[in-house]
Design a protein around this motif. Structure first.
Motif, PDB file in Angstrom:
ATOM      1  N   GLN A  71       0.849  -1.199   0.000  1.00  8.88           N
ATOM      2  CA  GLN A  71       0.000   0.000   0.000  1.00  8.88           C
ATOM      3  C   GLN A  71       0.878   1.240   0.000  1.00  8.88           C
ATOM      4  O   GLN A  71       1.964   1.230   0.600  1.00  8.88           O
ATOM      5  N   HIS A  72       0.383   2.289  -0.612  1.00 11.53           N
ATOM      6  CA  HIS A  72       1.032   3.599  -0.576  1.00 11.53           C
ATOM      7  C   HIS A  72       2.493   3.550  -1.058  1.00 11.53           C
ATOM      8  O   HIS A  72       3.354   4.243  -0.532  1.00 11.53           O
ATOM      9  N   THR A  73       2.739   2.719  -2.054  1.00 15.61           N
ATOM     10  CA  THR A  73       4.055   2.665  -2.698  1.00 15.61           C
ATOM     11  C   THR A  73       3.853   2.917  -4.190  1.00 15.61           C
ATOM     12  O   THR A  73       2.769   2.664  -4.724  1.00 15.61           O
ATOM     13  N   ALA A  74       4.881   3.403  -4.840  1.00 15.63           N
ATOM     14  CA  ALA A  74       4.797   3.649  -6.281  1.00 15.63           C
ATOM     15  C   ALA A  74       4.632   2.343  -7.049  1.00 15.63           C
ATOM     16  O   ALA A  74       4.025   2.314  -8.116  1.00 15.63           O
ATOM     17  N   HIS A  75       5.172   1.253  -6.505  1.00 19.47           N
ATOM     18  CA  HIS A  75       5.060  -0.060  -7.133  1.00 19.47           C
ATOM     19  C   HIS A  75       4.322  -0.994  -6.180  1.00 19.47           C
ATOM     20  O   HIS A  75       4.788  -1.231  -5.067  1.00 19.47           O
ATOM     21  N   ILE A  76       3.190  -1.502  -6.626  1.00 20.23           N
ATOM     22  CA  ILE A  76       2.442  -2.486  -5.841  1.00 20.23           C
ATOM     23  C   ILE A  76       2.759  -3.856  -6.432  1.00 20.23           C
ATOM     24  O   ILE A  76       2.718  -4.047  -7.640  1.00 20.23           O
ATOM     25  N   GLY A  77       3.114  -4.791  -5.577  1.00 25.09           N
ATOM     26  CA  GLY A  77       3.468  -6.130  -6.028  1.00 25.09           C
ATOM     27  C   GLY A  77       4.951  -6.376  -5.860  1.00 25.09           C
ATOM     28  O   GLY A  77       5.658  -5.632  -5.175  1.00 25.09           O
ATOM     29  N   GLU A  78       5.423  -7.434  -6.502  1.00 25.89           N
ATOM     30  CA  GLU A  78       6.811  -7.867  -6.352  1.00 25.89           C
ATOM     31  C   GLU A  78       7.736  -7.194  -7.360  1.00 25.89           C
ATOM     32  O   GLU A  78       7.336  -6.909  -8.478  1.00 25.89           O
ATOM     33  N   ALA A  79       8.959  -6.990  -6.921  1.00 26.28           N
ATOM     34  CA  ALA A  79      10.011  -6.475  -7.797  1.00 26.28           C
ATOM     35  C   ALA A  79      11.334  -7.033  -7.293  1.00 26.28           C
ATOM     36  O   ALA A  79      11.498  -7.286  -6.097  1.00 26.28           O
ATOM     37  N   ASP A  80      12.270  -7.235  -8.204  1.00 29.37           N
ATOM     38  CA  ASP A  80      13.570  -7.795  -7.850  1.00 29.37           C
ATOM     39  C   ASP A  80      14.691  -6.911  -8.373  1.00 29.37           C
ATOM     40  O   ASP A  80      14.531  -6.227  -9.386  1.00 29.37           O
ATOM     41  N   ALA A  81      15.805  -6.963  -7.663  1.00 32.02           N
ATOM     42  CA  ALA A  81      17.008  -6.242  -8.069  1.00 32.02           C
ATOM     43  C   ALA A  81      18.192  -6.964  -7.443  1.00 32.02           C
ATOM     44  O   ALA A  81      18.026  -7.963  -6.737  1.00 32.02           O
ATOM     45  N   THR A  82      19.381  -6.445  -7.715  1.00 29.47           N
ATOM     46  CA  THR A  82      20.575  -6.983  -7.060  1.00 29.47           C
ATOM     47  C   THR A  82      21.442  -5.830  -6.586  1.00 29.47           C
ATOM     48  O   THR A  82      21.397  -4.728  -7.139  1.00 29.47           O
ATOM     49  N   VAL A  83      22.206  -6.118  -5.546  1.00 26.67           N
ATOM     50  CA  VAL A  83      23.229  -5.204  -5.052  1.00 26.67           C
ATOM     51  C   VAL A  83      24.516  -6.007  -4.947  1.00 26.67           C
ATOM     52  O   VAL A  83      24.473  -7.229  -4.805  1.00 26.67           O
ATOM     53  N   PRO A  84      25.654  -5.374  -5.015  1.00 29.63           N
ATOM     54  CA  PRO A  84      26.911  -6.114  -4.895  1.00 29.63           C
ATOM     55  C   PRO A  84      27.010  -6.788  -3.520  1.00 29.63           C
ATOM     56  O   PRO A  84      26.656  -6.184  -2.498  1.00 29.63           O
ATOM     57  N   PRO A  85      27.473  -8.024  -3.462  1.00 27.10           N
ATOM     58  CA  PRO A  85      27.634  -8.712  -2.181  1.00 27.10           C
ATOM     59  C   PRO A  85      28.482  -7.923  -1.173  1.00 27.10           C
ATOM     60  O   PRO A  85      28.245  -8.010   0.033  1.00 27.10           O
ATOM     61  N   ALA A  86      29.413  -7.117  -1.656  1.00 22.68           N
ATOM     62  CA  ALA A  86      30.228  -6.296  -0.753  1.00 22.68           C
ATOM     63  C   ALA A  86      29.355  -5.294   0.005  1.00 22.68           C
ATOM     64  O   ALA A  86      29.648  -4.966   1.157  1.00 22.68           O
ATOM     65  N   ARG A  87      28.281  -4.815  -0.615  1.00 22.73           N
ATOM     66  CA  ARG A  87      27.356  -3.899   0.083  1.00 22.73           C
ATOM     67  C   ARG A  87      26.604  -4.636   1.185  1.00 22.73           C
ATOM     68  O   ARG A  87      26.295  -4.056   2.219  1.00 22.73           O
ATOM     69  N   VAL A  88      26.298  -5.920   0.952  1.00 29.84           N
ATOM     70  CA  VAL A  88      25.636  -6.717   1.990  1.00 29.84           C
ATOM     71  C   VAL A  88      26.600  -6.927   3.157  1.00 29.84           C
ATOM     72  O   VAL A  88      26.223  -6.786   4.324  1.00 29.84           O
ATOM     73  N   ASP A  89      27.865  -7.237   2.848  1.00 31.06           N
ATOM     74  CA  ASP A  89      28.889  -7.372   3.902  1.00 31.06           C
ATOM     75  C   ASP A  89      28.990  -6.079   4.713  1.00 31.06           C
ATOM     76  O   ASP A  89      29.046  -6.107   5.940  1.00 31.06           O
TER      77      ASP A  89
END
Length: 169
Positions: A71-89
């Motif tokens: 609710q109240h988001t520009a995108h309703i539903g699922e969306a996928d992306a990736t970030v570099p694993p170093a950012r997760v670390d």
């Protein structure tokens, strides 16, 4: 200021991810590990009495990002992306150094760590699974004693995941 105007100001403030006060957080040792395939960081933002964005986002150790706008988001539903694993670390390190693993499990109404409580605020529910450890925190923004550092870490999860592209905020 009229009662209606004051109500609108309070409603706008409630939808902002800023806790009202700060409380010292107990620091506990946290896993000092790099992200692995079993690493998972999640953030869920819940409704408020207004137009607060309602969504869930997760980030895997490999950098896979899954967003589900409700609710109240520009995108309703699922969306996928990736970030570099170093950012997760880096995010895992920020969570550890920021005290995430030492915070209370719940900053919700009637919880000892809540403090004074104001109704109709959104909540954030986070979880981190890394290095065989799992921690979940329920954070109602109506709790005055929730640590400010917790809200900052929740914001960092949003920033690393890039949720603004889907929330429009």
């Amino acid at each position: 200021m009229t009662g209606r105007a004051l109500g609108l100001v309070l409603l706008a403030a409630a939808c902002s991810p800023r806790p009202a006060a700060n409380a010292p957080a107990a620091r506990a040792p946290a896993p000092a590990v790099a992200a692995t395939d079993s690493t998972l960081i999640t953030l869920e933002r819940t409704p408020c009495l207004g137009a607060c964005p309602v969504y869930t986002v997760s980030i895997s150790g490999g950098g896979a990002v899954r967003f589900v706008g409700r609710q109240h988001t520009a995108h309703i539903g699922e969306a996928d992306a990736t970030v570099p694993p170093a950012r997760v670390d880096s995010l895992l390190a920020e969570l550890r150094v920021g005290g995430y693993f030492g915070f209370a499990d719940a900053y919700v109404q009637d919880a000892p760590a809540c403090g004074l409580y104001a109704t109709d605020s959104p909540s954030a529910i986070t979880s981190v699974t890394a290095g065989g450890e799992r921690k979940q925190i329920r954070h109602d923004y109506g709790c005055s004693d929730a640590p400010r550092a917790l809200a900052r870490l929740e914001t960092r999860i949003d920033e690393v995941a890039g949720t603004s592209r889907w929330t429009g905020r």
